[in-house]
Design an enzyme around this catalytic site. Sequence first.
Site, short mmCIF file in Angstrom:
data_model
loop_
_atom_site.label_atom_id
_atom_site.label_comp_id
_atom_site.label_asym_id
_atom_site.label_seq_id
_atom_site.Cartn_x
_atom_site.Cartn_y
_atom_site.Cartn_z
N GLY A 171 -12.48 0.30 3.63
CA GLY A 171 -11.50 1.35 3.42
C GLY A 171 -12.15 2.71 3.59
O GLY A 171 -13.24 2.94 3.06
N ALA A 172 -11.54 3.58 4.35
CA ALA A 172 -12.07 4.93 4.52
C ALA A 172 -10.92 5.84 4.92
O ALA A 172 -9.97 5.41 5.55
CB ALA A 172 -13.15 4.95 5.59
N GLY A 224 -13.22 -5.22 0.03
CA GLY A 224 -14.00 -4.60 -1.06
C GLY A 224 -15.49 -4.65 -0.80
O GLY A 224 -16.29 -4.64 -1.75
N SER A 225 -15.92 -4.67 0.47
CA SER A 225 -17.35 -4.79 0.80
C SER A 225 -18.17 -3.66 0.19
O SER A 225 -19.36 -3.80 -0.03
CB SER A 225 -17.54 -4.76 2.32
OG SER A 225 -16.58 -5.55 2.95
N LEU A 226 -17.52 -2.52 -0.08
CA LEU A 226 -18.22 -1.39 -0.70
C LEU A 226 -17.88 -1.28 -2.18
O LEU A 226 -18.21 -0.28 -2.83
CB LEU A 226 -17.85 -0.08 0.03
CG LEU A 226 -18.25 0.00 1.50
CD1 LEU A 226 -17.73 1.30 2.13
CD2 LEU A 226 -19.76 -0.08 1.67
N TYR A 240 0.85 -1.18 0.00
CA TYR A 240 0.00 0.00 0.00
C TYR A 240 0.90 1.24 0.00
O TYR A 240 1.36 1.70 1.03
CB TYR A 240 -0.99 -0.01 1.18
CG TYR A 240 -1.98 -1.17 1.08
CD1 TYR A 240 -2.16 -1.86 -0.13
CD2 TYR A 240 -2.73 -1.60 2.15
CE1 TYR A 240 -3.06 -2.92 -0.24
CE2 TYR A 240 -3.64 -2.65 2.05
CZ TYR A 240 -3.78 -3.31 0.84
OH TYR A 240 -4.66 -4.36 0.73
N1 LIG Z 1 -5.87 -8.50 -0.13
C1 LIG Z 1 -6.12 -7.77 -1.18
O1 LIG Z 1 -5.69 -8.07 -2.30
C2 LIG Z 1 -6.96 -6.55 -1.02
C3 LIG Z 1 -7.50 -5.92 -2.15
C4 LIG Z 1 -8.31 -4.80 -1.95
C5 LIG Z 1 -8.54 -4.33 -0.69
N2 LIG Z 1 -7.97 -4.93 0.40
C6 LIG Z 1 -8.17 -4.42 1.78
O2 LIG Z 1 -9.54 -4.18 1.98
C7 LIG Z 1 -9.75 -2.81 2.29
C8 LIG Z 1 -11.11 -2.36 1.79
O3 LIG Z 1 -11.18 -2.40 0.39
P1 LIG Z 1 -11.02 -1.09 -0.48
O4 LIG Z 1 -10.48 0.00 0.35
O5 LIG Z 1 -10.26 -1.53 -1.67
O6 LIG Z 1 -12.48 -0.76 -0.95
P2 LIG Z 1 -13.85 -0.52 -0.19
O7 LIG Z 1 -13.68 -0.63 1.27
O8 LIG Z 1 -14.86 -1.33 -0.87
O9 LIG Z 1 -14.13 1.01 -0.59
C9 LIG Z 1 -13.30 2.04 -0.20
C10 LIG Z 1 -13.81 3.32 -0.83
O10 LIG Z 1 -15.08 3.62 -0.30
C11 LIG Z 1 -15.13 4.96 0.13
N3 LIG Z 1 -16.04 5.02 1.27
C12 LIG Z 1 -15.99 4.32 2.43
N4 LIG Z 1 -17.04 4.62 3.20
C13 LIG Z 1 -17.76 5.53 2.53
C14 LIG Z 1 -18.97 6.22 2.80
N5 LIG Z 1 -19.65 6.00 3.94
N6 LIG Z 1 -19.44 7.09 1.88
C15 LIG Z 1 -18.77 7.31 0.73
N7 LIG Z 1 -17.63 6.70 0.42
C16 LIG Z 1 -17.12 5.81 1.30
C17 LIG Z 1 -13.71 5.32 0.45
O11 LIG Z 1 -13.57 6.70 0.28
P3 LIG Z 1 -12.41 7.58 0.93
O12 LIG Z 1 -11.12 6.86 0.65
O13 LIG Z 1 -12.54 8.85 0.19
O14 LIG Z 1 -12.70 7.69 2.38
C18 LIG Z 1 -12.94 4.53 -0.59
O15 LIG Z 1 -12.87 5.26 -1.80
C19 LIG Z 1 -8.54 -2.10 1.69
O16 LIG Z 1 -8.33 -0.81 2.25
C20 LIG Z 1 -7.46 -3.09 2.03
O17 LIG Z 1 -7.10 -2.96 3.39
C21 LIG Z 1 -7.22 -6.05 0.24
#
Ligand SMILES: NC(=O)c1ccc[n+]([C@@H]2O[C@H](COP(=O)([O-])OP(=O)(O)OC[C@H]3O[C@@H](n4cnc5c(N)ncnc54)[C@H](OP(=O)(O)O)[C@@H]3O)[C@@H](O)[C@H]2O)c1
Length: 316
Positions: free
Chosen positions: A280-281, A203-205, A57
Amino acid sequence: MEKVIFGKTGIAVSPITLGTWGIGGAGWDEYPDDVRLDTIKAAVESGINLIDTAPAYNGGKAEQYIGKALEEIGARDDVVIVTKTGNDYIDGQYVRNGKADNIFALCERSLKNLRTDRIDILLLHWPDPGVPLEETFGAMNRLKEQGIIGHIGASNLTKEQIEEAEQCTEFEVYQPQFSMLARENEETIRWAHEKGIGVMAYGSLSGGLLTGRYRTVEKYETMDNRNRFYGRFFQEPVFSRVMQLLEVMQTIADRHDAEIAEVALNWSRQKPFIDTCIVGAQKRSRVEGNLKCLNWELTEEEMGILDAAIREKIGR
Ligand SMILES: NC(=O)c1ccc[n+]([C@@H]2O[C@H](COP(=O)([O-])OP(=O)(O)OC[C@H]3O[C@@H](n4cnc5c(N)ncnc54)[C@H](OP(=O)(O)O)[C@@H]3O)[C@@H](O)[C@H]2O)c1
């Protein structure tokens, strides 16, 4: 916050995990340092005790923010840190390397970045096709024997690869993508959960799409994760179908006086095979707002309505 037992690890963890890919900063919206640090503090102060990160990251930037934030509030011992290995971010590119010497080097760097002497859970981030899993997990085993890491697992492995990994190590944690839009890993997740492997869904969101925040298709930079990692959802024909799904989610959110994001999170976390959802936030308000999902639950009827809408509109 009520905790759940994280599979074989036996650790009591929060049903929501803080994800820090965005906080790291490459391929996501940019926020000032103090806002990123405050987001981590907000998570811990709100009762989240599981934080997910990786050396990949932004080449360790996310780990550095975590190390600094936890040190500032003296919370290292209150938190379970999950970091990863076998993948790095070098000169703007993700680079896999599962060789033993790299596993040791990344671990040393992670410890330094996180300002800690131990990593609670270490996951192989992505398998390196050029290196046998035996070598990678063998190196992770050595770190565990030395007491540097507590538990071992992986993200992004197939069922067959997990079975292979189980021949090489005590495999305790699996981190796959799973959301209303990404159900392709569901069978493997159910199987892993039944074996007692702790499941943390990412990636729940769907990269923020399942919050209702995006209403038009936009053009993003090549390495922006709305183009790259979650690009399949942010483009047509899927995008318009997601907009239809959001309408169903909105109706249910309104019934509970909740936000659409809470519906997406409850749909995931209420699946019996998911232990914790990584979210992720990068803002305190988002962390606190998303956690409101823990104050209510989708009814069985609502879960059915959502599952049917996912089948009909997304084809999953
Ligand atoms: N192992 C792997 O290969 C892998 C791959 C992907 C992810 N991950 C892990 O999983 C975590 C979560 O996945 P992700 O971050 O990729 O995606 P995510 O949690 O599905 O979505 C994150 C996005 O949602 C936005 N968000 C969150 N809450 C919100 C709300 N209430 N209203 C509006 N927008 C909102 C965030 O905005 P802001 O950033 O602007 O706050 C960010 O752009 C990652 O951070 C990482 O730790 C692991």
